[in-house]
Scaffold this motif. Structure first.
Motif, PDB file in Angstrom:
ATOM      1  N   ASN A  14      21.119 -90.652 -61.884  1.00  0.00           N
ATOM      2  CA  ASN A  14      20.964 -91.368 -63.163  1.00  0.00           C
ATOM      3  C   ASN A  14      20.326 -92.746 -62.980  1.00  0.00           C
ATOM      4  O   ASN A  14      19.399 -93.107 -63.705  1.00  0.00           O
ATOM      5  N   LEU A  15      20.835 -93.506 -62.025  1.00  0.00           N
ATOM      6  CA  LEU A  15      20.307 -94.860 -61.847  1.00  0.00           C
ATOM      7  C   LEU A  15      19.004 -94.843 -61.059  1.00  0.00           C
ATOM      8  O   LEU A  15      18.078 -95.610 -61.337  1.00  0.00           O
ATOM      9  N   ASP A  34      16.272 -88.060 -52.050  1.00  0.00           N
ATOM     10  CA  ASP A  34      17.535 -87.553 -52.597  1.00  0.00           C
ATOM     11  C   ASP A  34      17.743 -86.160 -52.005  1.00  0.00           C
ATOM     12  O   ASP A  34      16.784 -85.507 -51.581  1.00  0.00           O
ATOM     13  N   ASP A  52      18.933 -85.245 -46.715  1.00  0.00           N
ATOM     14  CA  ASP A  52      20.390 -85.455 -46.747  1.00  0.00           C
ATOM     15  C   ASP A  52      20.702 -86.751 -45.994  1.00  0.00           C
ATOM     16  O   ASP A  52      20.276 -86.916 -44.841  1.00  0.00           O
ATOM     17  N   LEU A  53      21.479 -87.631 -46.611  1.00  0.00           N
ATOM     18  CA  LEU A  53      21.840 -88.904 -45.976  1.00  0.00           C
ATOM     19  C   LEU A  53      22.631 -88.712 -44.688  1.00  0.00           C
ATOM     20  O   LEU A  53      22.696 -89.620 -43.857  1.00  0.00           O
ATOM     21  N   GLY A  74      24.482 -90.843 -52.694  1.00  0.00           N
ATOM     22  CA  GLY A  74      25.836 -90.546 -52.230  1.00  0.00           C
ATOM     23  C   GLY A  74      26.721 -90.038 -53.339  1.00  0.00           C
ATOM     24  O   GLY A  74      26.274 -89.825 -54.472  1.00  0.00           O
ATOM     25  N   SER A  76      29.179 -90.332 -56.229  1.00  0.00           N
ATOM     26  CA  SER A  76      29.225 -91.446 -57.180  1.00  0.00           C
ATOM     27  C   SER A  76      30.462 -91.425 -58.074  1.00  0.00           C
ATOM     28  O   SER A  76      30.544 -92.219 -59.023  1.00  0.00           O
ATOM     29  N   TYR A 136      36.737 -92.720 -53.201  1.00  0.00           N
ATOM     30  CA  TYR A 136      35.399 -93.210 -53.568  1.00  0.00           C
ATOM     31  C   TYR A 136      35.352 -94.744 -53.493  1.00  0.00           C
ATOM     32  O   TYR A 136      34.470 -95.324 -52.856  1.00  0.00           O
ATOM     33  N   LYS A 140      33.317 -97.545 -50.974  1.00  0.00           N
ATOM     34  CA  LYS A 140      32.497 -98.676 -51.426  1.00  0.00           C
ATOM     35  C   LYS A 140      32.960 -99.973 -50.750  1.00  0.00           C
ATOM     36  O   LYS A 140      32.140-100.820 -50.379  1.00  0.00           O
ATOM     37  N   CYS A 166      27.306 -98.367 -65.586  1.00  0.00           N
ATOM     38  CA  CYS A 166      25.870 -98.446 -65.882  1.00  0.00           C
ATOM     39  C   CYS A 166      25.413 -97.149 -66.546  1.00  0.00           C
ATOM     40  O   CYS A 166      25.188 -96.142 -65.865  1.00  0.00           O
TER      41      CYS A 166
END
Ligand code: NAI
Ligand code: 15L
Length: 276
Positions: A14-15, A34, A52-53, A74, A76, A136, A140, A166
């Motif tokens: 989304n962001l 992504d 993939d991260l 990641g 979210s 989660y 962070k 957001c």
């Protein structure tokens, strides 16, 4: 215009999509990535790589030659620990190793859920205690701390944006305090990339909301001020509350009440600077 390409992770989210469109229009050279396909037209001069991260070598390759990493990829939302671990902890380590190798700056999309168990009556500054409200939020908090370590140990600059909510518009009463408009987010990322020096800092990712839970932060260092405000949505969402006592007590809202097993609530303002 940044002198080097900018890597944007989570580009299909989304962001990420908002940022790709905004920064692409500015003419920036973006490396979008992504694990999911990118659903929009790729801005001119930019590229997209599905990756993939958790693939460390892949992240190193993607970051080659970049001067800035906008890290939005990641998990979210609140998920079981095992699901959060790979993308949000190993993935973030790969991002910081890449930044160290490239001498790049990192903007980390942190979250209000790193401090979610602070009460709504508190007004917090950027140096408040971490009070993560789940796995989660814990990831962070760990991410922000990783930024601190890489700054002191390796000189990797980082801006940790504790994003509130957001979305296109506020959808519940809590968001009158936590909302960040897409436009304010985009300008923040632009400023964080172009600012001459940022060190390792924290910025509350919220628009100019009168009901804000949050106070001092490092926004002056990047010359950013939010231009939007949730106040305009007051009539639309004021009555939209959950009716859950835990949710309504804490800044993190519904995340604090997920999988909650405490029989009685803890004493109020346990970690506040001044006694209640
Ligand atoms: P989103 O879920 O729409 O986007 C996250 C993206 O990361 C997705 O496109 C997903 O495919 C990608 N991703 C997940 N696992 C991956 C992996 N292993 N490798 C590569 N990519 C992976 O979330 P949204 O709303 O765009 O948020 C972006 C970032 O901002 C997230 O880090 C989130 O935690 C943070 N944030 C967002 C807030 C909001 O209100 N939208 C509030 C606070 C923080
Ligand atoms: C977040 O961290 C999430 O990414 C987003 O989906 C919202 O739940 C937001 O926090 C929020 O607290 O409103």
């Amino acid at each position: 215009m940044p002198p080097k390409p900018v890597l944007l992770t989570g580009a299909s989210g989304n962001l990420g999509r908002q940022l790709a469109a905004y920064l692409g229009k500015l003419g920036w050279t973006l490396r979008l990535t992504d694990i999911a396909p990118f659903p929009d037209p790729i801005p001119e001069g930019s590229s997209f790589t599905q990756a993939d991260l958790t693939d460390g070598m892949g992240v190193l390759r993607l970051a080659e030659g970049c001067g800035m990493i906008l890290h939005f990829g990641g998990i979210s939302v609140e998920r079981p620990f095992e699901e959060v671990l790979g993308p949000n902890i190993s993935g973030l380590y790969h991002i910081y190793e890449a930044a160290r190798r490239e001498g790049a700056r990192v903007l980390f999309a942190s979250s209000n859920h790193s401090i979610g168990f602070h009460e709504r009556s508190e007004k917090l500054d950027d140096d408040c205690q971490f009070m993560p409200d789940g796995y989660y939020g814990l990831s962070k908090a760990y991410g922000e701390l990783m930024g601190r370590t890489y700054w002191f140990k390796h000189g990797v600059e980082n801006v940790n944006v504790r994003i509130g909510s957001c979305f296109e518009a506020p959808t519940e009463a809590r968001a009158l305090s936590t909302w960040l408009s897409f436009a304010d987010l985009c300008r923040l990322c632009e400023r964080a990339t172009l600012a001459p020096a940022v060190g390792s800092c924290v910025i509350w990712g919220a628009s100019a909301n009168t009901r804000t839970f949050w106070g001092n932060d490092a926004r002056a260092a990047i010359d950013w001020k939010p231009l939007d405000s949730a106040d305009a949505y007051e009539n639309a969402v004021m009555g939209k509350v959950s009716g859950n006592k835990i949710t309504e007590r804490y800044q993190g809202g519904a995340y604090t009440a997920m999988d909650y097993t405490r029989k009685a609530p803890p004493p109020a303002r346990l970690f506040a600077k001044t006694p209640a």
